[in-house]
Motif scaffolding. Structure first.
Motif, PDB file in Angstrom:
ATOM      1  N   HIS A  25       0.813  -1.208   0.000  1.00 30.87           N
ATOM      2  CA  HIS A  25       0.000   0.000   0.000  1.00 30.87           C
ATOM      3  C   HIS A  25       0.854   1.269   0.000  1.00 30.87           C
ATOM      4  N   LEU A  26       2.070   1.219   0.535  1.00 30.34           N
ATOM      5  CA  LEU A  26       2.901   2.422   0.629  1.00 30.34           C
ATOM      6  C   LEU A  26       3.270   2.967  -0.747  1.00 30.34           C
ATOM      7  N   SER A  27       3.654   2.089  -1.659  1.00 28.25           N
ATOM      8  CA  SER A  27       3.978   2.569  -3.004  1.00 28.25           C
ATOM      9  C   SER A  27       2.716   3.054  -3.711  1.00 28.25           C
ATOM     10  N   LYS A  28       1.598   2.418  -3.418  1.00 27.22           N
ATOM     11  CA  LYS A  28       0.321   2.835  -4.010  1.00 27.22           C
ATOM     12  C   LYS A  28      -0.076   4.225  -3.502  1.00 27.22           C
ATOM     13  N   TRP A  29       0.336   4.533  -2.285  1.00 25.56           N
ATOM     14  CA  TRP A  29       0.015   5.844  -1.697  1.00 25.56           C
ATOM     15  C   TRP A  29       1.097   6.888  -1.965  1.00 25.56           C
ATOM     16  N   GLY A  30       2.135   6.540  -2.734  1.00 23.55           N
ATOM     17  CA  GLY A  30       3.175   7.498  -3.093  1.00 23.55           C
ATOM     18  C   GLY A  30       4.237   7.719  -2.030  1.00 23.55           C
ATOM     19  N   ALA A  31       4.413   6.763  -1.134  1.00 22.57           N
ATOM     20  CA  ALA A  31       5.432   6.906  -0.082  1.00 22.57           C
ATOM     21  C   ALA A  31       6.782   6.446  -0.599  1.00 22.57           C
ATOM     22  N   GLY A  32       7.745   7.345  -0.637  1.00 17.46           N
ATOM     23  CA  GLY A  32       9.093   7.020  -1.074  1.00 17.46           C
ATOM     24  C   GLY A  32      10.011   6.725   0.099  1.00 17.46           C
ATOM     25  N   PRO A  33      11.281   6.454  -0.168  1.00 16.04           N
ATOM     26  CA  PRO A  33      12.242   6.149   0.906  1.00 16.04           C
ATOM     27  C   PRO A  33      12.361   7.269   1.942  1.00 16.04           C
ATOM     28  N   HIS A  34      12.330   8.534   1.476  1.00 15.63           N
ATOM     29  CA  HIS A  34      12.406   9.663   2.419  1.00 15.63           C
ATOM     30  C   HIS A  34      11.209   9.673   3.362  1.00 15.63           C
ATOM     31  N   ASP A  35      10.003   9.418   2.813  1.00 13.07           N
ATOM     32  CA  ASP A  35       8.787   9.383   3.645  1.00 13.07           C
ATOM     33  C   ASP A  35       8.863   8.260   4.673  1.00 13.07           C
ATOM     34  N   MET A  36       9.376   7.088   4.242  1.00  9.35           N
ATOM     35  CA  MET A  36       9.469   5.951   5.162  1.00  9.35           C
ATOM     36  C   MET A  36      10.490   6.210   6.266  1.00  9.35           C
ATOM     37  N   GLU A  37      11.573   6.886   5.922  1.00 13.64           N
ATOM     38  CA  GLU A  37      12.578   7.223   6.932  1.00 13.64           C
ATOM     39  C   GLU A  37      12.000   8.189   7.953  1.00 13.64           C
ATOM     40  N   ARG A  38      11.258   9.186   7.481  1.00 15.64           N
ATOM     41  CA  ARG A  38      10.582  10.110   8.412  1.00 15.64           C
ATOM     42  C   ARG A  38       9.607   9.362   9.310  1.00 15.64           C
ATOM     43  N   GLY A  39       8.854   8.431   8.727  1.00 15.39           N
ATOM     44  CA  GLY A  39       7.913   7.628   9.507  1.00 15.39           C
ATOM     45  C   GLY A  39       8.614   6.840  10.600  1.00 15.39           C
ATOM     46  N   ARG A  40       9.774   6.263  10.257  1.00 16.42           N
ATOM     47  CA  ARG A  40      10.545   5.513  11.264  1.00 16.42           C
ATOM     48  C   ARG A  40      11.007   6.434  12.383  1.00 16.42           C
ATOM     49  N   ARG A  41      11.487   7.637  12.011  1.00 17.73           N
ATOM     50  CA  ARG A  41      11.930   8.582  13.041  1.00 17.73           C
ATOM     51  C   ARG A  41      10.786   9.021  13.940  1.00 17.73           C
ATOM     52  N   ALA A  42       9.572   9.035  13.401  1.00 23.60           N
ATOM     53  CA  ALA A  42       8.400   9.415  14.194  1.00 23.60           C
ATOM     54  C   ALA A  42       7.854   8.256  15.012  1.00 23.60           C
ATOM     55  N   GLY A  43       8.418   7.050  14.826  1.00 26.27           N
ATOM     56  CA  GLY A  43       7.990   5.913  15.637  1.00 26.27           C
ATOM     57  C   GLY A  43       6.952   5.025  15.011  1.00 26.27           C
ATOM     58  N   ALA A  44       6.795   5.090  13.660  1.00 24.96           N
ATOM     59  CA  ALA A  44       5.854   4.185  12.997  1.00 24.96           C
ATOM     60  C   ALA A  44       6.315   2.752  13.214  1.00 24.96           C
TER      61      ALA A  44
END
Length: 197
Positions: A173-192
């Motif tokens: 779903h992440l690629s379908k929603w347009g989430a790139g590596p930068h977005d995923m890294e931010r998500g990890r830093r936010a505690g996803a």
């Protein structure tokens, strides 16, 4: 966070202060304060339960700025695309595709009574109007903090964590929603949670 610390200090400090007053006063004073002596330790333990969520909110707000959203769809009903148990949802715009709205859910029941009363289908109009405008810090594809505006609309209050819990094997779903590596890294830093990737 400050209110959690203040609440804990107030309950414990009040208990110690009234204990001191009771020790140096006549016996009937201790009986007057007895309900507080029983309730204050319980309330202090309850207050401690809010600290993990408060630290998690701080982590999210360090990564994402606040944005103000008007008229976000919301409800208390179950969402078939969200298989986990939840206590209400908001639909918020996808940052990569603003025309696409994704549901995020409240996954914990702590301090949700205020939100539930305003999200209920039969809520009175003056209650519903209090969440017509919401504050959001986060990424709807991962995790965020949602808040209602203060009475003058100058600051957020009633903060709650909301999470993306739509199920998709292997994070497709992440690629379908347009989430790139930068977005995923931010998500990890936010505690996803890792299960979201």
């Amino acid at each position: 966070m400050a209110m959690n610390v203040l609440g804990l200090v107030a309950w414990l400090g009040g208990w110690v202060a009234l204990l001191g007053v009771s020790v140096y006063s006549v016996d009937w004073v201790a009986w007057v304060f007895l309900p507080f002596f029983v309730y204050a330790p319980y309330r202090s333990l309850i207050q401690c339960r809010y600290f993990p969520a408060a630290f998690r909110m701080l982590r999210i707000m360090r990564v994402y700025p606040w944005q103000v959203l008007d008229g976000a769809p919301h409800g208390l009903s179950d969402r078939p695309e969200v298989p986990t148990r939840h206590f209400g949802w908001f639909e918020l715009p996808n940052p990569a595709r603003p025309e696409q709205y994704l549901p995020v859910v409240f996954t914990r029941h702590l301090r949700l009574e205020w939100w539930s009363r305003r999200m209920a289908p039969r809520a009175k109009p003056h209650l519903k109007s209090e969440i017509e405008e919401i504050w959001f810090a986060g990424d709807v594809r991962f995790v965020g903090v949602i808040a209602a505006p203060a009475p003058r609309g100058t600051a957020p209050r009633r903060l709650q964590i909301i999470e993306q819990r739509m199920e998709s094997p292997g994070g497709q779903h992440l690629s379908k929603w347009g989430a790139g590596p930068h977005d995923m890294e931010r998500g990890r830093r936010a505690g996803a949670q890792p299960t979201q990737f």
